[in-house]
Every structure is written in structure tokens, then in C-alpha cells.
Design an enzyme around this catalytic site. Sequence first.
Site, PDB file in Angstrom:
ATOM      1  N   ASP A 480      -3.773  -3.612  -7.135  1.00 48.06           N
ATOM      2  CA  ASP A 480      -3.258  -4.624  -6.022  1.00 48.06           C
ATOM      3  C   ASP A 480      -4.038  -6.058  -5.619  1.00 48.06           C
ATOM      4  O   ASP A 480      -5.181  -6.087  -6.026  1.00 48.06           O
ATOM      5  CB  ASP A 480      -3.171  -3.667  -4.740  1.00 48.06           C
ATOM      6  CG  ASP A 480      -1.998  -4.274  -3.638  1.00 48.06           C
ATOM      7  OD1 ASP A 480      -1.288  -5.289  -3.953  1.00 48.06           O
ATOM      8  OD2 ASP A 480      -1.370  -3.419  -2.863  1.00 48.06           O
ATOM      9  N   ASP A 550       7.620  -5.497  -2.565  1.00 49.49           N
ATOM     10  CA  ASP A 550       7.262  -4.797  -1.443  1.00 49.49           C
ATOM     11  C   ASP A 550       8.581  -4.348  -0.660  1.00 49.49           C
ATOM     12  O   ASP A 550       8.803  -3.526   0.188  1.00 49.49           O
ATOM     13  CB  ASP A 550       6.094  -5.215  -0.457  1.00 49.49           C
ATOM     14  CG  ASP A 550       5.008  -5.086  -0.757  1.00 49.49           C
ATOM     15  OD1 ASP A 550       4.664  -4.061  -1.617  1.00 49.49           O
ATOM     16  OD2 ASP A 550       4.136  -5.768  -0.111  1.00 49.49           O
TER      17      ASP A 550
HETATM   18  C1  DGJ Z   1       0.695  -4.301  -0.846  1.00 52.28           C
HETATM   19  C2  DGJ Z   1       1.696  -3.371  -2.115  1.00 52.28           C
HETATM   20  O1  DGJ Z   1       2.618  -3.924  -2.505  1.00 52.28           O
HETATM   21  C3  DGJ Z   1       1.986  -1.925  -1.556  1.00 52.28           C
HETATM   22  O2  DGJ Z   1       2.823  -1.163  -2.388  1.00 52.28           O
HETATM   23  C4  DGJ Z   1       0.865  -1.157  -0.887  1.00 52.28           C
HETATM   24  O3  DGJ Z   1       0.116  -0.707  -2.116  1.00 52.28           O
HETATM   25  C5  DGJ Z   1      -0.058  -1.871   0.140  1.00 52.28           C
HETATM   26  N1  DGJ Z   1      -0.145  -3.268  -0.546  1.00 52.28           N
HETATM   27  C6  DGJ Z   1      -1.215  -1.196   0.288  1.00 52.28           C
HETATM   28  O4  DGJ Z   1      -2.140  -1.918   1.038  1.00 52.28           O
END
Ligand code: DGJ
Length: 741
Positions: A480, A550
Site C-alpha cells: 500500500d 477503495d
Molecule cells: C488503503 C487501501 O486501499 C485499503 O484497502 C486498506 O488496505 C487501507 N489502506 C489500510 O490502511
Amino acid sequence: MPVHFCPDNRTFFLTTEGMSYAMKILPHGRLVHLYWGAELMPQDLDFSLYLNYRAFSPAPDDDPAQCSSDTLPLEYPAYGTGDFRSPAIEILQPHDGSRILDLRYSGHQIIPGKPKLQGLPATFAAEEEAETLTITMTDVLGDVSVELRYTIFSKIAALARSARILNRGENIIQIRRALSCSVDFAHSRSRFHFLHLSGAWARERDIFASALRPGVQSIESRRGASSHQHNPFFALTECADSEDFGEAFGFNLVYSGNFLGLAELDSHESVRAQLGVNPFDFSWNLSPGDAFQTPEATLVYSSAGLGSLSRSYHRLYRDHLCRGERSKSPRPILVNNWEATGYDFDAEKLEALARSAAGLGIELFVLDDGWFGQRNSDRTSLGDWVVNERKLPGGLSRLATRLKGMGMDFGLWFEPEMVSPESELYQKHPDWCLHVPGRERTLSRFQLVLDFSRPEVREAVYRQMERILRTVPVSYVKWDMNRNLTEIGSADLPPQAQQEAAHRYMLGLYQFMERMIQAFPHILFEGCSGGGGRFDPGMLYYMPQIWTSDNSDAISRLRIQYGTSVVYPWSSIAAHVSAVPNHQVGRVTSFQTRGHVALTGAFGLELDIGALSDGDRAELRRVIEIYRDHRGLLCEGDFYRLRSPFRTNEAAWMIVSRDQLEALVVHVSILAQPNSPQRFLSLKGLNPAGHYRIAEGKGAAFRGDALMRVGLPLPPREGDFVSSFWHLQGASTDKDRKSGF
Ligand code: DGJ
């Protein structure tokens, strides 16, 4: 031979299936663009050049025969000698203040295959799959050369371009702009459209197309990542966003940082298209004898709309960009705990989640953010990659063993490039983040960005991750990156080199990722940046799939996935079924619709399966079965967009096997319509003479031509967000049937 050089009229022809690209060396050594488009036999195209005088377009000695660089279609235009359009390269010679470059042909080389790009992600090809032409251009004063590299792929209408700038003089030169490609299209393309994929967090990659107009149209990122806002892709298209009609020229940068893409329509109706590292806040000091390599741009051509452009991009990236043993094997069906638990979990809760997933065919359990340090919220602990034993007694290995017992592999979340000010790492090394001494360090999501241009920073993070990955059986890593870069300064660089920091960060990151994937080839890496904030070919070189957004709402995903598919293969588009009401938009959709929208991507779940109703659980079993049975086809097949959620009240796409014997079709009707007409969905890519049985149906097989021209009958629009799915199986062809019906 894909690259043909005709010494008589000093013309290069690069030809592949369905596409040619031609350039010419003029008598005074300038390299001009002659043609890019549908396949042409190598021939003399000199008649296509305009070599006459134009007012206010300067030429050496005012001699029209020398012609003005302002009106020539230049392959790699430089600043300073009369071309007033956007340059591909700009340099400063600090010793005398000159900013001028006058590049002339000084040699070329043609080799089979494709050499690697030093330190950068790039497409690759075996000797029989491509040919590479390198043309060297040297400034008339002799101290700067540019090697223009063109690789033409033998079976795809695609070209990879990059430039390498060499300092052959005795003084440092400062590069202020070094784009990867520049193409000057003739006026016949002046009525084209500029198509791009733009958006924001949670609504990435909407398709925009607007007619070219005089002046510059551009997209860019200044965020230190390719960004949610603009993807490093644009296309010049004849028929706006038509799937099937008109020429389309695609440009995509194999890079994950700041970029600039532009189209400039000039006053004589020629169009200059350029793509490369963003010159904004960029400069590079090149010492005598050194070279600067630009990232690679991939240029793809289609004579039949966006659909065929996308299929070429998909093939190029599946076969010549994504690497590693896991990129070709079927992607595991996973469940991720993030939307089910956030930071609020312990071993017991995770095991309960996993137990409810066991026996359903789910192959991988992914533990997301919150397993390390004191991480109970987003305010702390990034950089301290040590398991929190209070949450997970016995550590990650114990959890992984329990999961194995339930038939699931173990996947783990990291955010390697970041540090929380509240962390041991930051307390020990406050200068390891990007910062400018004496200035406040701007936080975003309560975190700072580690300076990955520095080897000792990379080493420290690598050691921490390696310790875990060597001792815990991790088969998948979600990588991430949850903020963009500010105060882009590196404690390692002298003041005059601070504008190198953003690009050096990317080079350091690529080096780090290369080391990771070489050390752990069995791990499937999935990229992520707050969803799809770094969905680009640079990342796909290391990680064959990326968390697309997301926003996991099925209806939002129609647009997000449809837009993403313009460039990126379906196998790279991670798509999960999540709970309703949806976390991001509050929408309620049926499990079937969520399943159908997710299952044509890299499929997974992002919810508490234990909380599902019996009906949804049964639906989940069905979707998993479809995915398991067809994931080979989903990864390898040809992708066709059928209905656009940007223009209609529905969305549909299909995937057809390369031998055209099988196809999967997904259709979603968005809003209900009372008393709706009988509607049909015209399919694409089938064998017109083939007969296809709809797998679930018992009866007749339909001919491919009828399915494409008449279409599949759609159910009436009763209810919002209703989906349909079809599996077509080739039953026979005309040849093996008796005549008649
Ligand atoms: C952003 C990601 O896109 C989510 O899926 C998740 O992993 C969160 N970060 C966790 O902090």
C-alpha cells in the site's frame, strides 16, 4: 523484418501486424516523423513533408530548403533553434548559460529483441518477438547526444519508446526536461479527440474525451505518484470514445511518479503528442561521461476504435510486462479483513472470519493494516514492521498455521514507503523521511514518506520485511501507499540536486521492489495506493495485480473497472465483493450483482462471510464456482466492452477465449425502467460461423453471427442494479453441422 532502413532515401520503416511507423533523416541531419498508422509497405513518403517557407518560422540562413524546425514534424524536438512548440528535451549548460540543443542524426543500430532499461521498469521481448532500433542524435556542438530507442513488437500493434541522454562534453549539464516520446501527427489528425482517464480517490479513471482545439491539452501528476487524478495514459482518437470505429493512438508511460502527457494542436493543424516525466520541479545534473535514461512510453495503434486498442494493450502487458511465476498462474480467491474489521481485530476474530470462509473454496486469507507495532488506528507505527503480539499472540506464524489448517494460504499488508512520526523508526531516524530542513513536515493520513532514494533507508525497511517473509509462510503481499509527496527534499542530495529527489525516489523504489520480487518469487504482490492511486504499467512490472479502488460499491465499480480496462488487462484489476450497505457510498446491491461485477477481475471478498444470509452464501458459492472454473479464460481471453456505464443506464463486457470457443458475458442494468422495451445485447469477438450453447441453458445453440448482430435477449429492467451473467460454450461450427437449421 520489423525494422527496415532504406539507405537511399534514409527512411526507417517499423512495421508490425496492422501498424507502421516511419521516420526520415533529412539532408542536414534532422530526424523527422513521416507516418504512424495502419500498416504500409516501406516506400518513399517524402511527398508528405511540407518543406517550404512560412512567415515567422525561422530557418538557418533564412533558407527554405533548410526548412524551419518550427514547421517540421520532428521526432525529438529540442528547444532553442526555432521550434516554438512544446519541446521533448531542454537542457541548461551551467558553464555558459546556454539552453540550446540542435540535434542531428549521427548513427543508428538495429538489434533483435529488446535490451533492458537500466534501473527502470519496461516491456521485455525475446529476440524473435521484437526488434529494436536505436537512433543517435548529437548536438551540433558535439557535447550532448540523445539515443532514441524504438522497439517494435512482432505480433502486437505496439511500439516502446524511450530516450537516453549522454553528456559527451567536459562540463556538467542540467537536464530540465526529458520526455520519453514525441510524435508530430499531420493535419489529417487535427480533428481527433484527446481521451484520458481521470478522477479522484474512490472514483478513479473515468473516461473523458474532448475534441482537440488550438493550443495545449494536457494531463499530469505533481504528486510523486502516478495518481488517482490522472492516469499516465492518453489516446488521440478519431471517433471520441467509440469502441469499434476510427483510428486510435494510445500513449502510456511505464512509470509511477510525476508525469506529463499533452497534445498540442498548432496553427497549421499538426498535432504534437508527448509523454514523459513531468518537467515540473524536475532537473537532473549530468556529469561528463554519464547518461540519463527516461522511462519508457508504450505507443499502441488501432484502426478500429478503443476496443482493439485495449486488446493490444492487454496483450502487451500480459505477455511483455507482467513478470514472475505468479503473474501467469491462476489468481487465488481471497478474503481480506479490512472492510470487515478495520484495525479492530485480534487472533480470535480473524480466525472466526477465516472459519466462516473455510470450505467455500476461498484459497487465501489476507491480513490487512493493523497487525504491527501499536497500530490500532492510522496515527501510529508505520515503519515498525514487528507483529503486535497483544493482538496476535504467537505471532504471524501461528495465525498462518491455523489458516493452513482451514485450507487457506496467508497474505499480509505492508506500507513499506511510509513512516508514522509516532514510531520507533522515526524516533531513531527523523531525517529518513522526505523533508526540507527548517520547514514543517506536512502530514497526510498522519504519516510521512520515507526517502527511498537513500540506500540505508531502503536497507532498513528491507531487513524488517525480509525477517517476516523468511519466517512466516506468506504467499501474497498487499503493498500500500497512502499519501502523496510533499517537501520533496532528500538529506542525501546537495542543494543543486534537490530537484532530482522525486525521480530518485522512484528509482530507489523500483530497485527495492526488484530486490523483493527476486528474493521472494513465490509471493504474489498486489499494488495499492489508497485503492488505485498508482495503477500504472511501472507498478505492473513488479506486481501483476493492483487494488483498483477503495470504492468497492458494485455500481461505482462499473465505471472504475470499465475505465481501467481501457489500458490495463482484466487480470490486473483486483475486484472484491464487499458488504452492504456499501462502506463508501451506502448503496445496497444484491450479492449476485456484486459477485458478477467482481468476478471478471482478480476476484476476492472483503467482508465477514459469517454475517451472510443463507441466500447470499449460496450465491457466493455460485460465484466462486464460476470464477474457479473460468479464471484461466478471465486471465488470458480477449476483452470486449459492450455497454458503457458512462453513456448508458447499464454496463456490459465480455471475455472471449483466444480460440473463440468460449466466452463469458456480464451485464448490469443500473436503474429500473417501468414498462421497458425488449432489449438485446450485441456480443463481439465470436466466430460468426460458430454455434454457442449458453451453458446453463438446456436447448438450442445460437450462431455467433446472430449473437453479434441480433444479440442476447436481456431481462426486463425490473428493479435497480440487476445483473446477468452468461457462459457461452462453442458447440460446433457450420462445417461440422448438416446444412439447414
Ligand atoms: C488503503 C487501501 O486501499 C485499503 O484497502 C486498506 O488496505 C487501507 N489502506 C489500510 O490502511
